[in-house]
Write an enzyme that holds these catalytic residues in place. Structure first.
Site, PDB file in Angstrom:
ATOM      1  N   SER A 142       0.781  -1.139   0.144  1.00  0.00           N
ATOM      2  CA  SER A 142       0.124  -0.044   0.024  1.00  0.00           C
ATOM      3  C   SER A 142       0.993   1.119   0.052  1.00  0.00           C
ATOM      4  CB  SER A 142      -0.856   0.003   1.472  1.00  0.00           C
ATOM      5  OG  SER A 142      -1.432   1.080   1.479  1.00  0.00           O
ATOM      6  N   TYR A 155      -1.769  -0.042  10.974  1.00  0.00           N
ATOM      7  CA  TYR A 155      -1.892  -0.390   9.464  1.00  0.00           C
ATOM      8  C   TYR A 155      -0.473  -0.183   8.793  1.00  0.00           C
ATOM      9  CZ  TYR A 155      -3.839  -0.878   4.862  1.00  0.00           C
ATOM     10  OH  TYR A 155      -4.148  -1.185   3.587  1.00  0.00           O
TER      11      TYR A 155
HETATM   12  P1  NDP Z   1     -11.980  -5.220   0.790  1.00  0.00           P
HETATM   13  O1  NDP Z   1     -12.158  -5.431   2.009  1.00  0.00           O
HETATM   14  O2  NDP Z   1     -12.717  -5.082  -0.525  1.00  0.00           O
HETATM   15  O3  NDP Z   1     -11.447  -6.857   0.527  1.00  0.00           O
HETATM   16  C1  NDP Z   1     -10.550  -7.634   1.462  1.00  0.00           C
HETATM   17  C2  NDP Z   1     -10.444  -8.995   1.120  1.00  0.00           C
HETATM   18  O4  NDP Z   1      -9.698  -9.663   2.108  1.00  0.00           O
HETATM   19  C3  NDP Z   1     -11.724  -9.618   1.261  1.00  0.00           C
HETATM   20  O5  NDP Z   1     -11.787 -10.469   0.173  1.00  0.00           O
HETATM   21  C4  NDP Z   1     -11.856 -10.523   2.769  1.00  0.00           C
HETATM   22  O6  NDP Z   1     -12.409 -11.592   2.554  1.00  0.00           O
HETATM   23  C5  NDP Z   1     -10.413 -10.830   2.800  1.00  0.00           C
HETATM   24  N1  NDP Z   1      -9.732 -11.061   4.033  1.00  0.00           N
HETATM   25  C6  NDP Z   1      -9.764 -10.265   5.117  1.00  0.00           C
HETATM   26  N2  NDP Z   1      -9.386 -10.541   6.325  1.00  0.00           N
HETATM   27  C7  NDP Z   1      -9.096 -12.071   6.014  1.00  0.00           C
HETATM   28  C8  NDP Z   1      -8.707 -13.101   6.658  1.00  0.00           C
HETATM   29  N3  NDP Z   1      -8.340 -13.029   8.055  1.00  0.00           N
HETATM   30  N4  NDP Z   1      -8.670 -14.276   5.922  1.00  0.00           N
HETATM   31  C9  NDP Z   1      -8.958 -14.347   4.661  1.00  0.00           C
HETATM   32  N5  NDP Z   1      -9.139 -13.509   3.942  1.00  0.00           N
HETATM   33  C10 NDP Z   1      -9.337 -12.227   4.691  1.00  0.00           C
HETATM   34  O7  NDP Z   1     -10.588  -4.588   0.322  1.00  0.00           O
HETATM   35  P2  NDP Z   1      -9.638  -4.190  -0.815  1.00  0.00           P
HETATM   36  O8  NDP Z   1      -9.841  -4.929  -1.968  1.00  0.00           O
HETATM   37  O9  NDP Z   1      -9.443  -2.927  -1.037  1.00  0.00           O
HETATM   38  O10 NDP Z   1      -7.993  -4.886  -0.064  1.00  0.00           O
HETATM   39  C11 NDP Z   1      -7.290  -5.839  -0.646  1.00  0.00           C
HETATM   40  C12 NDP Z   1      -5.829  -5.394  -0.379  1.00  0.00           C
HETATM   41  O11 NDP Z   1      -5.425  -4.387  -0.677  1.00  0.00           O
HETATM   42  C13 NDP Z   1      -5.561  -5.456   1.145  1.00  0.00           C
HETATM   43  O12 NDP Z   1      -4.514  -6.022   1.541  1.00  0.00           O
HETATM   44  C14 NDP Z   1      -5.646  -3.856   1.515  1.00  0.00           C
HETATM   45  O13 NDP Z   1      -4.705  -3.751   2.681  1.00  0.00           O
HETATM   46  C15 NDP Z   1      -4.705  -3.404   0.433  1.00  0.00           C
HETATM   47  N6  NDP Z   1      -5.061  -2.084  -0.130  1.00  0.00           N
HETATM   48  C16 NDP Z   1      -6.251  -1.680  -0.222  1.00  0.00           C
HETATM   49  C17 NDP Z   1      -6.173  -0.163  -0.648  1.00  0.00           C
HETATM   50  C18 NDP Z   1      -7.726   0.403  -0.678  1.00  0.00           C
HETATM   51  O14 NDP Z   1      -7.672   1.736  -0.566  1.00  0.00           O
HETATM   52  N7  NDP Z   1      -8.746  -0.193  -0.772  1.00  0.00           N
HETATM   53  C19 NDP Z   1      -5.108   0.436  -0.868  1.00  0.00           C
HETATM   54  C20 NDP Z   1      -3.838   0.026  -0.779  1.00  0.00           C
HETATM   55  C21 NDP Z   1      -3.757  -1.398  -0.421  1.00  0.00           C
HETATM   56  P3  NDP Z   1     -13.449 -12.225   3.568  1.00  0.00           P
HETATM   57  O15 NDP Z   1     -13.963 -11.238   4.454  1.00  0.00           O
HETATM   58  O16 NDP Z   1     -14.275 -12.880   3.006  1.00  0.00           O
HETATM   59  O17 NDP Z   1     -12.509 -13.242   4.288  1.00  0.00           O
HETATM   60  C1  8X3 Z   2      -5.085   1.705   1.873  1.00  0.00           C
HETATM   61  C2  8X3 Z   2      -4.530   2.840   1.387  1.00  0.00           C
HETATM   62  O1  8X3 Z   2      -4.078   5.396   2.161  1.00  0.00           O
HETATM   63  O2  8X3 Z   2      -6.016   4.395   3.421  1.00  0.00           O
HETATM   64  O3  8X3 Z   2      -3.877   0.970   2.071  1.00  0.00           O
HETATM   65  O4  8X3 Z   2      -3.776   3.491   3.917  1.00  0.00           O
HETATM   66  S1  8X3 Z   2      -4.732   4.126   2.697  1.00  0.00           S
END
Ligand code: NDP
Ligand code: 8X3
Length: 254
Positions: A142, A155
């Site tokens: 991220s 985080y």
């Molecule tokens: P979402 O919340 O839409 O998706 C997160 C996914 O992670 C879900 O499919 C969830 O599935 C899974 N997950 C969470 N906890 C667990 C667990 N304990 N075991 C298995 N699966 C898990 O978020 P994003 O798609 O945005 O996030 C995906 C990745 O991208 C993350 O690592 C996030 O930190 C990263 N990211 C996101 C950003 C943003 O602004 N959205 C920016 C930068 C990075 P389920 O709940 O079914 O288990």
């Molecule tokens: C998610 C992006 O800027 O909220 O990783 O940390 S931020």
């Protein structure tokens, strides 16, 4: 992609789900994982109608090494041998506030999912990639793994750890020709903020007001780009931001 499999953690939503769709469209077989089984079944049903690629689903919590190990054992050896790409995407932020007001449970959820989850799944799949002397691990870092911002503390620390692990994995896995890519997005509109703000949809939607955030598909396309380079090319790191976001704290809102 004949018998090649992509293993995606957190495929029930956001970036993981969009990645499943793009790899499927390009003919890859998939192993889709997450905790919400009904969503995995729904996605499998949706993808099945498009082409003949295989879609396997595994329901497990990446925080638990035992659950991870048991779930991956359910896959046939043939599938495990053919996993050419692992996308360590499952992750979350829980809470956003000063460090002194942080909750132990929130910290544990982030540390166990974002750091240990990457390690648990990688540990189970690496032996097969090593044996093949090829493979590609794509970790979802991220912008929070490059910078810190107020209230981001734990985080940000977990995503800095992912950034470090991506670099370390790349070095350690050199002898096996395994590529490692770190993907570092800025604000992407997914369920991320709803999870961070513990179901507060108003607060979550405010995060994306007044500018055009990235969409999950934007990141999935970049992941696919990194995964589809020739064997001698590795994309080490991609930082991908909304055009309106100059850094984690600099958002030009209109
Ligand atoms: P979402 O919340 O839409 O998706 C997160 C996914 O992670 C879900 O499919 C969830 O599935 C899974 N997950 C969470 N906890 C667990 C667990 N304990 N075991 C298995 N699966 C898990 O978020 P994003 O798609 O945005 O996030 C995906 C990745 O991208 C993350 O690592 C996030 O930190 C990263 N990211 C996101 C950003 C943003 O602004 N959205 C920016 C930068 C990075 P389920 O709940 O079914 O288990
Ligand atoms: C998610 C992006 O800027 O909220 O990783 O940390 S931020």
């Amino acid at each position: 992609m004949q018998n090649k499999y992509v293993f995606i953690t957190g495929a029930t939503s956001g970036i993981g789900k969009a990645s499943a769709e793009i790899f499927h469209k390009n003919g890859y077989n998939l192993v889709l994982t997450g905790r919400r089984k009904e969503r995995l079944i729904e996605l499998k049903e949706k993808l099945k109608t498009n082409n003949n690629s295989s879609v396997e689903i595994l329901e497990f919590d990446v925080r638990s090494y035992d659950e991870t190990e048991k779930a991956i054992k359910l896959l046939s050896i043939d599938i495990k041998k053919n996993i050419s790409i692992l996308i360590n995407n499952a992750g979350l932020a829980v809470g956003k506030g000063p460090i002194d007001t942080g909750l132990l449970d929130d910290w544990n959820r982030m540390i166990d999912t974002n750091i240990k989850g990457v390690l648990h799944v990688s540990k189970e799949l690496l032996p097969f990639m090593k044996e093949n002397r090829s493979g590609h691990i794509i970790n979802l870092g991220s912008i929070a793994g490059k910078e810190v911002y107020p209230g981001g503390n734990v985080y940000c620390a977990t995503k800095h750890a992912v950034d470090a692990l991506s670099k370390a994995m790349r070095i350690d896995l050199l002898p096996y020709f395994i590529k490692v890519t770190n993907i570092a997005p800025g604000a992407v509109e997914t369920e991320f903020s709803e999870v961070r703000f513990k179901g507060d949809k108003d607060l979550a939607s405010k995060t994306y007001e007044g500018f055009s955030p990235l969409m999950a598909e934007d990141i999935a396309e970049s992941i696919y780009f990194a995964a589809s380079r020739p064997a001698h090319v590795t994309i080490n790191d991609l930082t991908i931001m909304p055009t309106a976001q100059g850094s984690s704290q600099n958002l030009f809102k209109q």
